[in-house]
Motif scaffolding. Structure first.
Motif, PDB file in Angstrom:
ATOM      1  N   GLY A  10       7.081  -6.793  -1.913  1.00  0.00           N
ATOM      2  CA  GLY A  10       7.886  -6.578  -0.714  1.00  0.00           C
ATOM      3  C   GLY A  10       7.074  -6.851   0.532  1.00  0.00           C
ATOM      4  O   GLY A  10       5.845  -7.010   0.482  1.00  0.00           O
ATOM      5  N   PRO A  11       7.722  -6.892   1.707  1.00  0.00           N
ATOM      6  CA  PRO A  11       7.031  -7.233   2.958  1.00  0.00           C
ATOM      7  C   PRO A  11       6.360  -6.019   3.597  1.00  0.00           C
ATOM      8  O   PRO A  11       6.705  -5.606   4.714  1.00  0.00           O
ATOM      9  CB  PRO A  11       8.169  -7.777   3.831  1.00  0.00           C
ATOM     10  CG  PRO A  11       9.370  -7.004   3.368  1.00  0.00           C
ATOM     11  CD  PRO A  11       9.173  -6.751   1.890  1.00  0.00           C
ATOM     12  N   THR A  12       5.400  -5.421   2.912  1.00  0.00           N
ATOM     13  CA  THR A  12       4.712  -4.241   3.410  1.00  0.00           C
ATOM     14  C   THR A  12       3.206  -4.444   3.306  1.00  0.00           C
ATOM     15  O   THR A  12       2.728  -5.325   2.584  1.00  0.00           O
ATOM     16  CB  THR A  12       5.103  -2.988   2.600  1.00  0.00           C
ATOM     17  OG1 THR A  12       4.640  -3.136   1.241  1.00  0.00           O
ATOM     18  CG2 THR A  12       6.609  -2.788   2.611  1.00  0.00           C
ATOM     19  N   ALA A  13       2.459  -3.584   4.021  1.00  0.00           N
ATOM     20  CA  ALA A  13       0.999  -3.676   3.974  1.00  0.00           C
ATOM     21  C   ALA A  13       0.459  -3.299   2.602  1.00  0.00           C
ATOM     22  O   ALA A  13      -0.617  -3.761   2.208  1.00  0.00           O
ATOM     23  CB  ALA A  13       0.410  -2.771   5.051  1.00  0.00           C
ATOM     24  N   GLY A 141       8.157 -10.436   9.457  1.00  0.00           N
ATOM     25  CA  GLY A 141       6.783 -10.010   9.629  1.00  0.00           C
ATOM     26  C   GLY A 141       6.546  -8.668   8.962  1.00  0.00           C
ATOM     27  O   GLY A 141       7.467  -8.018   8.464  1.00  0.00           O
ATOM     28  N   LEU A 142       5.287  -8.252   8.941  1.00  0.00           N
ATOM     29  CA  LEU A 142       4.960  -6.919   8.449  1.00  0.00           C
ATOM     30  C   LEU A 142       5.622  -5.878   9.352  1.00  0.00           C
ATOM     31  O   LEU A 142       5.855  -6.131  10.535  1.00  0.00           O
ATOM     32  CB  LEU A 142       3.442  -6.725   8.435  1.00  0.00           C
ATOM     33  CG  LEU A 142       2.676  -7.508   7.363  1.00  0.00           C
ATOM     34  CD1 LEU A 142       1.180  -7.465   7.640  1.00  0.00           C
ATOM     35  CD2 LEU A 142       2.974  -6.953   5.970  1.00  0.00           C
ATOM     36  N   PRO A 143       5.927  -4.698   8.813  1.00  0.00           N
ATOM     37  CA  PRO A 143       6.662  -3.711   9.612  1.00  0.00           C
ATOM     38  C   PRO A 143       5.877  -3.218  10.824  1.00  0.00           C
ATOM     39  O   PRO A 143       4.665  -2.995  10.749  1.00  0.00           O
ATOM     40  CB  PRO A 143       6.920  -2.576   8.613  1.00  0.00           C
ATOM     41  CG  PRO A 143       5.899  -2.750   7.540  1.00  0.00           C
ATOM     42  CD  PRO A 143       5.643  -4.213   7.449  1.00  0.00           C
ATOM     43  N   GLU A 144       6.586  -3.071  11.940  1.00  0.00           N
ATOM     44  CA  GLU A 144       6.062  -2.417  13.136  1.00  0.00           C
ATOM     45  C   GLU A 144       6.595  -0.986  13.132  1.00  0.00           C
ATOM     46  O   GLU A 144       7.789  -0.776  12.881  1.00  0.00           O
ATOM     47  CB  GLU A 144       6.513  -3.155  14.397  1.00  0.00           C
ATOM     48  CG  GLU A 144       6.066  -4.608  14.466  1.00  0.00           C
ATOM     49  CD  GLU A 144       4.558  -4.733  14.660  1.00  0.00           C
ATOM     50  OE1 GLU A 144       3.984  -3.859  15.340  1.00  0.00           O
ATOM     51  OE2 GLU A 144       3.965  -5.687  14.127  1.00  0.00           O
TER      52      GLU A 144
END
Length: 449
Positions: A10-13, A141-144
């Motif tokens: 998933g799109p996470t760090a 993009g990665l979550p803000e």
């Protein structure tokens, strides 16, 4: 920086790699991800120049990827081809980083390999594989993320609202909210806007309005030193004689500097008498907007009067005439449907929440309620704007309605987020809400900010 192309969780760090699509055997020959096309539903006629967009939406994006397979044998080349075919045969999260400092993520759809050029006879193990992958319109993009605490007192610096600035990306993005209430709530309002601000004003009564109340058997006074009231004071209207049934009596709000637009109006009020109703109208002599709302007898509550144009006759903003702040007096009318000599009406404060529609292109407003009977209260609520769902631990029956959609944040704008929780039987200005917010930037290009 080396190129990255891999399927991730998933799109996470904290993402994990499902499969790395690049290796010494499988080399990225070409990666193309042109911006999605903006689809329009337009209306035109011979009666006017040009056309008007009735609706717009971004089309799917297509990723064109070419792999150069350099295996040591035909079996190895066939194995790599099979892995690629399996990977793109189902939806996945595809991470790409082409030399930039941060990656982007694509949510792909299932597809097949478009072309396989096999150079086996002359170069065993060498293949050129091309695949065109349909994906969501945006590169994510990665979550803000951020955390803030919102007070339930509209006069406080953080009263009922906070702002999110410096939003990354190219287009508006859904913002998820994790809400923790200092006191259990059974209802809430969440709104987002790039138009205007949350305005608020205390109720007052001038000599003209006081005379109207007196003519119908009421005495207007100011009650000071009340710690439960906004600003510690409020207006009280007490019946001194037998009140006129369905009396038309007015109160007014001070001249309010406000950006013209559509606002959802909330009045903080209560009554010691059952059956008192109050209806708001825009001008002192204007027509009533509806039959009004019944005042609570259990304590202060914010009463929802729906959407009103403020100021009354203000024109809508256009590209040729942007809205500018102006002043206006909002009037209200109290309809007494259960009159008695002991009728007491307490009016405290009014807030104006920017409403979707009209001047408000990016506005969103969400109303939630747990269980149909309003109980039990809950300590938390989760607003998932990506999947457009609202849920809460312990709430077995949750109802919600959204005007304009779930909350959004917009790049290059100051994003106002309004939070208004209701506790079971009364409102308290000392209640606070801890908000953890997050959003994924949405890019039309492969990388920006």
């Amino acid at each position: 920086m080396a190129e990255i192309l891999r399927v991730v969780s998933g799109p996470t760090a904290s993402r994990t790699t499902v499969i790395d699509l690049l290796s010494s055997v499988n080399v990225l020959s070409n990666f193309s991800a042109p911006a999605p096309r903006l689809r329009r539903s337009s209306v035109s006629s011979f009666q006017a120049d040009g056309s008007v967009d009735a609706a717009t939406a971004w089309d799917d994006r297509e990723l064109a990827i070419t792999f150069a397979v350099q295996g040591s044998s035909e079996d190895q080349a066939a194995f790599v081809s099979q892995i690629l075919g399996r990977t793109f045969a189902r939806p996945c999260w595809l991470e790409f980083q082409g030399g930039t400092s941060k990656p982007v993520f694509f949510r792909t759809r299932a597809t097949t390999l478009d072309a396989v050029e096999d150079y086996g006879p002359s170069n065993p193990g060498v293949r050129l594989i091309t695949v065109v992958v349909p994906a969501d319109p945006f590169a994510y993009g990665l979550p803000e993320t951020g955390t803030t605490t919102v007070s339930n007192d509209p006069t406080a610096t953080d009263g009922m609202r906070f702002t999110i600035t410096g939003v990354k990306g190219d287009v508006p993005a859904p913002v998820n909210l994790s809400l923790s209430f200092s006191a259990g709530a059974n209802r809430m309002l969440v709104a987002s806007s790039t138009h205007g601000a949350l305005d608020h004003v205390s109720v007052l009564s001038d000599s003209t309005q006081t005379a109207l109340w007196a003519a119908n058997g009421y005495v207007a006074t100011t009650v000071a030193g009340d710690s439960t009231a906004i600003g510690s004071s409020f207006r009280r209207f007490t019946g001194s004689t037998v009140n006129t049934p369905a009396a038309t009596v007015n109160f007014s709000l001070s001249q309010q500097t406000i950006l013209p637009g559509d606002y959802r109006i909330f009045l903080r009020a209560k009554s010691a008498t059952t059956g008192v109703r109050i209806a708001i109208r825009n001008t002192a002599t204007g027509a009533l907007l509806d039959s009004g709302r019944e005042l609570p007898t259990t304590g202060w509550q914010w009463i929802d009067f729906g959407v009103i144009r403020v100021p009354t006759s203000s024109r809508r903003a256009t590209p040729w005439s942007p809205a500018t702040t102006t002043t206006d007096t909002l009037a209200a009318t109290a309809l007494i449907t259960a009159p008695s000599s002991s009728t007491v009406i307490d009016l405290d404060h009014v807030v104006f929440v920017p409403a979707p529609g009209g001047d408000e292109e990016d506005g969103r407003l969400l109303l939630g309620r747990w269980q149909r009977d309003g109980t039990p209260t809950v300590p938390q609520a989760q607003v998932d704007s990506v999947s457009e769902s609202l849920w809460s631990p312990g709430a077995w029956d949750l109802n919600w309605s959204a005007a304009g959609g779930f909350p959004l944040v917009t790049p290059a704008a100051t994003n106002l987020v309004v939070i208004m929780p209701w506790i079971t039987s009364y409102d308290s200005k000392t209640v606070s809400t801890t908000v953890n917010w997050s959003y994924h930037p949405r890019y039309l290009t492969l990388r920006g900010d």
